[in-house]
Design an enzyme around this catalytic site. Structure first.
Site, PDB file in Angstrom:
ATOM      1  N   GLY A 236      35.688  36.804  42.448  1.00  0.00           N
ATOM      2  CA  GLY A 236      34.734  36.914  43.545  1.00  0.00           C
ATOM      3  C   GLY A 236      34.871  36.017  44.752  1.00  0.00           C
ATOM      4  O   GLY A 236      33.905  35.862  45.499  1.00  0.00           O
ATOM      5  N   ASP A 301      41.187  44.430  47.973  1.00  0.00           N
ATOM      6  CA  ASP A 301      42.094  43.274  47.904  1.00  0.00           C
ATOM      7  C   ASP A 301      43.073  43.607  46.768  1.00  0.00           C
ATOM      8  O   ASP A 301      42.891  43.209  45.634  1.00  0.00           O
ATOM      9  CB  ASP A 301      41.286  42.005  47.602  1.00  0.00           C
ATOM     10  CG  ASP A 301      42.145  40.760  47.553  1.00  0.00           C
ATOM     11  OD1 ASP A 301      43.258  40.790  48.104  1.00  0.00           O
ATOM     12  OD2 ASP A 301      41.713  39.771  46.933  1.00  0.00           O
ATOM     13  N   CYS A 354      48.051  39.679  49.237  1.00  0.00           N
ATOM     14  CA  CYS A 354      48.606  38.342  49.499  1.00  0.00           C
ATOM     15  C   CYS A 354      50.121  38.408  49.313  1.00  0.00           C
ATOM     16  O   CYS A 354      50.726  37.579  48.647  1.00  0.00           O
ATOM     17  CB  CYS A 354      47.958  37.277  48.605  1.00  0.00           C
ATOM     18  SG  CYS A 354      48.020  37.636  46.844  1.00  0.00           S
TER      19      CYS A 354
END
Length: 404
Positions: A236, A301, A354
């Site tokens: 989170g 994500d 990422c």
């Protein structure tokens, strides 16, 4: 600098677990630091930083030490001797360091530093992928930046405090921070410190989160009162940032396939004072289908190679395999195809990773936009964050809009 025996043994024990048993470096180091209650912050710093250093430069040090995996303890002591020699540390008179060829080590280092895969200590296949996707010049700069030690960056929890107040609170504890231009919620530590033991952390005034990672929630352009779905929420970090940006108003549905990560998110949300988060484990396709056409914002994500965060996870480059890249690209596209259906007309979606590889980033977005599921979407903007230009983690994010 003097090397202490018990600290050095801790490093060797840690490297054995990481290199030979496939344990994660961060978890191993957490355990090592609990080994002796008498250790001060300098001792713990030595154990953590030396272990990470040798993990980061494993290929280079092994080549100089002329040892091959799997590494027995003698091999690891030889790599430790290489590390110490290159740091300019005098080796103590221990049997492990007998006949260490100091001059030869420095000569070998100069020689191998001419070859990128040794200099930057990466597997051949990864060096080839990086050069192929990013070009030799960009990849050389990027992998060098990804081998630097990461700064400690805090994200101020604006539900509970302000950047100025937190900076003052930490300053009173002799922890100095500075603002970072272009990152509205970030504070950068001037020197490394154990911020987790502070009352400010326990009271939920901040989270540790890299500056690049902080851009993702900002990119989602959320407003108080919206319904937002964070689809790969994990524990989170970005969910909590979304809650702060939404001022605790509206609803955030935090989803993940791993229920244990969502338990951690619940705990963190309580500490942060974030009340508009509803965790939902993805245990079937029904969970997704129930939300079709219901979300003002969807944040993806996505799972990825993690190449952009090698500075904080240096062991990842040894665990990563070429076949994983193929598998994860398929997963990323599947996620885009399915989760995009939750965006309602005129709603928006963020796709982020990422990773610094175009095949996981802009190429995935382009492929999605050409597909049937992406027909109603258009790309509003995207952002490529490279480590060597930003000084922070490598990231990618794209904002897409669903047309009415």
């Amino acid at each position: 600098m003097r090397i202490h025996r018990n600290l050095s043994f801790a490093v060797i024990d840690g490297l054995t677990l990481i290199f030979n048993e496939g344990k994660y470096a961060d978890k191993v180091i957490q355990q090592l630091l609990k080994r002796d209650k008498r250790w001060g912050s300098r001792d713990r710093g030595f154990v953590a930083e030396t272990t990470y250093d040798i993990v980061r430069w494993k290929r280079l040090y092994a080549e100089i030490a002329e040892v091959k995996a799997p590494f027995d303890r003698d091999n690891l002591w030889r790599m430790f001797a290489v590390w110490a020699t290159l740091k300019g540390i005098n080796l103590p008179d221990w049997k492990y360091f007998e006949n260490t060829p100091t001059r030869k080590i420095k000569g070998r280092f100069d020689e191998l530093s001419q070859i990128r895969k040794f200099k930057e200590s990466i597997p051949d296949w990864l060096d080839e992928v990086g050069e192929k996707e990013l070009g030799a010049e960009f990849w050389t700069k990027e992998i060098a930046a990804l081998n630097e030690q990461a700064d400690v960056i805090l994200r101020v929890n604006t539900l509970k405090t302000t950047k100025e107040k937190l900076q003052a609170e930490l300053f009173d504890l002799n922890i100095e921070t500075e603002f970072i231009k272009g990152y509205p919620s970030a504070l950068k530590l001037k020197e490394r410190a154990n911020v987790f033991s502070t009352e400010a952390f326990k009271n939920g005034h901040f989270e540790v989160q890299d500056a690049s990672s902080q851009l993702v929630a900002e990119f989602a352009n959320v407003q108080p009162g919206m319904r937002v779905v964070d689809t790969c929420a994990g524990a989170g970090g970005k969910t909590l940032h979304l809650a702060a940006l939404m001022e605790n108003k509206g609803q955030i549905i935090a989803m993940d396939i791993y229920a244990n990560k969502l338990h951690e998110l619940k705990r963190r949300a309580k500490r942060n004072g974030a009340h508009n988060i509803e965790p939902r484990a993805i245990d079937s396709t029904k969970v997704i289908k129930k939300l079709y056409d219901k979300a003002d914002r969807v944040v993806i994500d996505a799972p990825c190679s993690g190449l952009g965060v090698l500075r904080r996870n240096p062991d990842a480059k040894w665990k990563l395999q070429p076949e994983f890249l193929d598998k994860i690209r398929k997963t990323q596209q599947d996620i885009l195809q399915q989760y995009s259906k939750m965006v309602k007309a005129d709603g928006q979606m963020v796709y982020a990773t990422c990773s610094v590889l175009p095949s996981e980033n802009q190429e995935q977005v382009a492929k999605f936009l050409k597909s049937e599921a992406g027909a109603n979407f258009s790309l509003i903007k995207d952002k490529k964050v490279s480590a060597h230009k930003s000084g922070f983690d490598g990231f990618y994010m794209a904002l897409l809009e669903c047309k009415a």
